[in-house]
Design a protein around this motif. Structure first.
Motif, PDB file in Angstrom:
ATOM      1  N   VAL A   5       3.664   1.859   0.702  1.00  0.00           N
ATOM      2  CA  VAL A   5       4.695   0.943   0.068  1.00  0.00           C
ATOM      3  C   VAL A   5       6.348   1.314   0.680  1.00  0.00           C
ATOM      4  CG1 VAL A   5       5.678  -0.049  -1.852  1.00  0.00           C
ATOM      5  CG2 VAL A   5       3.390   0.425  -1.785  1.00  0.00           C
ATOM      6  N   VAL A   6       6.827   0.672   1.239  1.00  0.00           N
ATOM      7  CA  VAL A   6       8.527   0.848   1.670  1.00  0.00           C
ATOM      8  C   VAL A   6       9.310   1.110   0.442  1.00  0.00           C
ATOM      9  CG1 VAL A   6      10.404   0.331   3.031  1.00  0.00           C
ATOM     10  CG2 VAL A   6       8.054  -0.486   3.664  1.00  0.00           C
ATOM     11  N   GLN A   7       9.625   2.287   0.359  1.00  0.00           N
ATOM     12  CA  GLN A   7      10.672   2.848  -0.680  1.00  0.00           C
ATOM     13  C   GLN A   7      12.213   2.320  -0.480  1.00  0.00           C
ATOM     14  OE1 GLN A   7       8.799   4.654  -3.348  1.00  0.00           O
ATOM     15  NE2 GLN A   7       7.318   3.792  -1.885  1.00  0.00           N
ATOM     16  N   GLU A   8      12.840   2.541  -1.497  1.00  0.00           N
ATOM     17  CA  GLU A   8      14.472   2.316  -1.288  1.00  0.00           C
ATOM     18  C   GLU A   8      15.035   3.052  -0.271  1.00  0.00           C
ATOM     19  OE1 GLU A   8      16.305  -0.003  -2.609  1.00  0.00           O
ATOM     20  OE2 GLU A   8      14.576  -0.590  -4.206  1.00  0.00           O
ATOM     21  N   SER A   9      14.445   4.367   0.173  1.00  0.00           N
ATOM     22  CA  SER A   9      15.077   5.008   1.365  1.00  0.00           C
ATOM     23  C   SER A   9      14.704   4.615   2.616  1.00  0.00           C
ATOM     24  CB  SER A   9      14.433   6.406   0.905  1.00  0.00           C
ATOM     25  OG  SER A   9      13.108   6.577   1.158  1.00  0.00           O
ATOM     26  N   GLY A  10      13.755   3.670   2.671  1.00  0.00           N
ATOM     27  CA  GLY A  10      13.251   3.435   3.939  1.00  0.00           C
ATOM     28  C   GLY A  10      11.883   3.813   4.260  1.00  0.00           C
ATOM     29  N   GLU A  11      11.306   4.975   3.631  1.00  0.00           N
ATOM     30  CA  GLU A  11      10.411   5.634   3.802  1.00  0.00           C
ATOM     31  C   GLU A  11       9.065   5.032   3.425  1.00  0.00           C
ATOM     32  OE1 GLU A  11      10.259   8.527   5.925  1.00  0.00           O
ATOM     33  OE2 GLU A  11      12.418   8.297   6.441  1.00  0.00           O
ATOM     34  N   LEU A  12       8.050   5.466   3.936  1.00  0.00           N
ATOM     35  CA  LEU A  12       6.760   5.021   3.446  1.00  0.00           C
ATOM     36  C   LEU A  12       6.233   6.158   2.406  1.00  0.00           C
ATOM     37  CD1 LEU A  12       6.959   2.385   5.523  1.00  0.00           C
ATOM     38  CD2 LEU A  12       4.617   2.677   5.670  1.00  0.00           C
ATOM     39  N   ALA A  13       5.474   5.458   1.217  1.00  0.00           N
ATOM     40  CA  ALA A  13       4.905   6.535   0.205  1.00  0.00           C
ATOM     41  C   ALA A  13       3.825   5.833  -0.095  1.00  0.00           C
ATOM     42  CB  ALA A  13       5.865   7.027  -0.689  1.00  0.00           C
ATOM     43  N   THR A  14       2.495   6.452  -0.285  1.00  0.00           N
ATOM     44  CA  THR A  14       1.175   5.841  -0.783  1.00  0.00           C
ATOM     45  C   THR A  14       1.285   6.017  -2.121  1.00  0.00           C
ATOM     46  OG1 THR A  14       0.021   6.836   1.275  1.00  0.00           O
ATOM     47  CG2 THR A  14      -1.241   6.037  -0.685  1.00  0.00           C
ATOM     48  N   ALA A  15       0.892   4.773  -2.567  1.00  0.00           N
ATOM     49  CA  ALA A  15       0.795   4.706  -4.207  1.00  0.00           C
ATOM     50  C   ALA A  15      -0.256   3.680  -4.572  1.00  0.00           C
ATOM     51  CB  ALA A  15       2.263   3.839  -4.441  1.00  0.00           C
ATOM     52  N   GLU A  16      -0.495   3.889  -5.847  1.00  0.00           N
ATOM     53  CA  GLU A  16      -1.610   2.887  -6.610  1.00  0.00           C
ATOM     54  C   GLU A  16      -0.728   1.651  -6.922  1.00  0.00           C
ATOM     55  OE1 GLU A  16      -4.912   3.036  -6.949  1.00  0.00           O
ATOM     56  OE2 GLU A  16      -5.149   4.787  -5.922  1.00  0.00           O
ATOM     57  N   VAL A  17      -1.303   0.473  -6.202  1.00  0.00           N
ATOM     58  CA  VAL A  17      -0.856  -0.812  -6.637  1.00  0.00           C
ATOM     59  C   VAL A  17      -1.996  -1.695  -7.224  1.00  0.00           C
ATOM     60  CG1 VAL A  17       0.816  -0.448  -4.875  1.00  0.00           C
ATOM     61  CG2 VAL A  17      -1.244  -1.771  -4.123  1.00  0.00           C
ATOM     62  N   ALA A  18      -1.411  -2.950  -7.848  1.00  0.00           N
ATOM     63  CA  ALA A  18      -2.531  -3.897  -8.160  1.00  0.00           C
ATOM     64  C   ALA A  18      -3.475  -4.399  -6.841  1.00  0.00           C
ATOM     65  CB  ALA A  18      -1.782  -5.051  -8.772  1.00  0.00           C
ATOM     66  N   ASP A  19      -4.611  -4.725  -7.121  1.00  0.00           N
ATOM     67  CA  ASP A  19      -5.384  -5.430  -6.202  1.00  0.00           C
ATOM     68  C   ASP A  19      -4.955  -6.596  -5.977  1.00  0.00           C
ATOM     69  OD1 ASP A  19      -6.951  -2.963  -6.417  1.00  0.00           O
ATOM     70  OD2 ASP A  19      -8.661  -3.976  -7.675  1.00  0.00           O
ATOM     71  N   PRO A  20      -4.940  -7.009  -4.560  1.00  0.00           N
ATOM     72  CA  PRO A  20      -4.480  -8.199  -4.473  1.00  0.00           C
ATOM     73  C   PRO A  20      -5.544  -9.472  -4.681  1.00  0.00           C
ATOM     74  CG  PRO A  20      -5.395  -7.110  -2.271  1.00  0.00           C
ATOM     75  CD  PRO A  20      -5.419  -6.173  -3.578  1.00  0.00           C
ATOM     76  N   VAL A  21      -4.927 -10.542  -5.161  1.00  0.00           N
ATOM     77  CA  VAL A  21      -5.817 -11.802  -5.672  1.00  0.00           C
ATOM     78  C   VAL A  21      -5.755 -12.835  -4.812  1.00  0.00           C
ATOM     79  CG1 VAL A  21      -6.163 -13.136  -7.521  1.00  0.00           C
ATOM     80  CG2 VAL A  21      -5.515 -11.016  -7.953  1.00  0.00           C
ATOM     81  N   PRO A  22      -6.858 -13.243  -4.161  1.00  0.00           N
ATOM     82  CA  PRO A  22      -6.563 -14.489  -3.029  1.00  0.00           C
ATOM     83  C   PRO A  22      -6.555 -15.776  -3.635  1.00  0.00           C
ATOM     84  CG  PRO A  22      -8.933 -13.737  -3.367  1.00  0.00           C
ATOM     85  CD  PRO A  22      -8.328 -12.714  -4.180  1.00  0.00           C
ATOM     86  N   GLY A  23      -5.732 -16.543  -3.272  1.00  0.00           N
ATOM     87  CA  GLY A  23      -5.383 -17.916  -3.710  1.00  0.00           C
ATOM     88  C   GLY A  23      -6.248 -18.941  -3.193  1.00  0.00           C
ATOM     89  N   PRO A  24      -5.961 -20.036  -3.429  1.00  0.00           N
ATOM     90  CA  PRO A  24      -6.706 -21.205  -2.516  1.00  0.00           C
ATOM     91  C   PRO A  24      -6.727 -21.164  -1.162  1.00  0.00           C
ATOM     92  CG  PRO A  24      -5.464 -22.122  -4.610  1.00  0.00           C
ATOM     93  CD  PRO A  24      -4.934 -20.719  -4.378  1.00  0.00           C
ATOM     94  N   GLY A  25      -7.881 -21.045  -0.468  1.00  0.00           N
ATOM     95  CA  GLY A  25      -7.660 -21.245   0.948  1.00  0.00           C
ATOM     96  C   GLY A  25      -7.404 -19.598   1.464  1.00  0.00           C
ATOM     97  N   GLN A  26      -7.471 -18.761   0.718  1.00  0.00           N
ATOM     98  CA  GLN A  26      -7.492 -17.158   1.247  1.00  0.00           C
ATOM     99  C   GLN A  26      -8.679 -16.550   0.957  1.00  0.00           C
ATOM    100  OE1 GLN A  26      -4.056 -15.922  -1.030  1.00  0.00           O
ATOM    101  NE2 GLN A  26      -2.632 -16.135   0.809  1.00  0.00           N
ATOM    102  N   VAL A  27      -8.861 -15.261   1.518  1.00  0.00           N
ATOM    103  CA  VAL A  27     -10.043 -14.504   1.526  1.00  0.00           C
ATOM    104  C   VAL A  27      -9.325 -13.085   1.145  1.00  0.00           C
ATOM    105  CG1 VAL A  27     -11.627 -15.825   3.212  1.00  0.00           C
ATOM    106  CG2 VAL A  27     -10.156 -14.101   3.851  1.00  0.00           C
ATOM    107  N   LEU A  28     -10.222 -12.421   0.659  1.00  0.00           N
ATOM    108  CA  LEU A  28     -10.225 -10.939   0.216  1.00  0.00           C
ATOM    109  C   LEU A  28     -10.851 -10.047   1.204  1.00  0.00           C
ATOM    110  CD1 LEU A  28      -8.701  -8.755  -1.584  1.00  0.00           C
ATOM    111  CD2 LEU A  28     -10.663  -9.007  -3.089  1.00  0.00           C
ATOM    112  N   VAL A  29     -10.135  -9.096   1.718  1.00  0.00           N
ATOM    113  CA  VAL A  29     -10.767  -8.147   2.931  1.00  0.00           C
ATOM    114  C   VAL A  29     -10.823  -6.840   2.431  1.00  0.00           C
ATOM    115  CG1 VAL A  29     -10.909  -7.633   5.342  1.00  0.00           C
ATOM    116  CG2 VAL A  29     -10.197 -10.011   4.772  1.00  0.00           C
TER     117      VAL A  29
END
Length: 308
Positions: A5-29
């Motif tokens: 995830v991009v941080q406020e500093s502009g750097e990337l950091a690995t974090a635990e985030v919510a699992d994405p949920v597909p909407g209509p017409g979408q797929v989860l990969v």
């Protein structure tokens, strides 16, 4: 799930985030391999047109993985979206996935991926044919190494512009007949039928001026920034040679055309006429390092991230 995830500093950091949920017409990969490119640098900086970008964004526009949901469940695919790829799971439209052979190596597939499609369709947009002279600008990048090979595969005479002698030798092995090291030599003074340019920036007009009669110039990236204002003037100066300038994005390609192009790319790869070029394969936790490498233009070919 884990994501970079991009941080406020502009750097990337690995974090635990919510699992994405597909909407209509979408797929989860479920992601097997992630393609990293300069577009991710632009997304991280909030500079990519049409993308939100900046803090809180998960970069990444292409992955290889297996679909978990919907009618395509169980299928192995190459999947695209505007962001979200630097993660263990990826959501995109069901019409934004392409088939991947079950026995194919995920790293090699994503090293082809979007870059091969851009290169293949850019050459098609330019109507490049056997015997024509094709100049590839930014030939050491992810698109450039594939454009060099694909132009050679159709029988074109390929000249590659890159940034070192070592890169030039590798491009010669991939099919370039001539190499120009932009750090030591002037723009080549020859005439070309087609120019594939992934760099743009202030050098665009100089390279546009290399087109011969009825030459075609395709802007397929802008790693060097926007072209300078003298591009239109160059077209008008060379008016009697009837040059053409195209700006090309995969976003303009209809799904059936994208599928046809991908099938041709895979066929060339399977026959040995196209080689995926992997600069490095790194862990998702190395995403910040990947963005730094891409920002410097250091990779030769594709950088691949592995989510687990």
């Amino acid at each position: 799930m884990r994501a970079a995830v991009v941080q406020e500093s502009g750097e990337l950091a690995t974090a635990e985030v919510a699992d994405p949920v597909p909407g209509p017409g979408q797929v989860l990969v479920d992601v097997e391999a992630i393609g990293a490119g300069y577009v991710d640098v632009m997304i991280s900086r909030g500079e990519y047109p049409g993308a939100t970008g900046g803090a809180g964004t998960v970069p990444g526009v292409e992955v290889v993985g297996r679909v978990r949901t919907g009618d395509l469940a169980g299928r192995r695919v190459l999947a695209f979206a505007g962001s979200g790829g630097y993660a263990e799971q990826f959501v995109t439209g069901a019409d934004a996935v392409l088939p991947v052979p079950e026995d194919a190596d995920a790293i090699e597939v994503v090293a082809l991926g979007m870059n091969a499609l851009v290169a293949h369709l850019a050459l098609r947009r330019a109507s490049a044919v056997a015997g024509e002279r094709v100049l590839v600008r930014g030939a050491g990048g992810g698109i450039g190494v594939l454009a060099t090979q694909l132009a050679r595969a159709i029988g074109a005479d390929v000249t590659a512009i890159t940034s070192s002698r070592a890169r030039g030798e590798r491009l010669r092995e991939l099919g370039a007949a001539r190499i120009f090291d932009r750090t030591t030599a002037e723009v080549p003074g020859d005439s070309y039928d087609v120019v594939i340019d992934t760099v743009a920036g202030p050098g665009t007009a100089r390279h546009l001026g290399l087109l011969g009669a009825n030459g075609r110039y395709v802007l397929a990236g802008a790693a060097g920034g926007l072209p300078s204002d003298d591009v239109v003037g160059t077209l008008l100066r060379d008016f009697h040679r009837s040059p053409s300038l195209f700006a090309f994005s995969l976003n303009s390609v209809a799904a059936p055309d994208l599928l046809r192009s991908w099938e041709e790319v895979v066929a060339l790869w399977r026959r040995g006429d196209l080689t995926p070029v992997v600069h490095d394969r790194l862990e998702l936790t190395d995403a910040a390092q990947v963005i730094e490498l891409l920002g410097r233009g250091a990779p030769f070919g594709k950088v691949v991230l592995l989510p687990r």
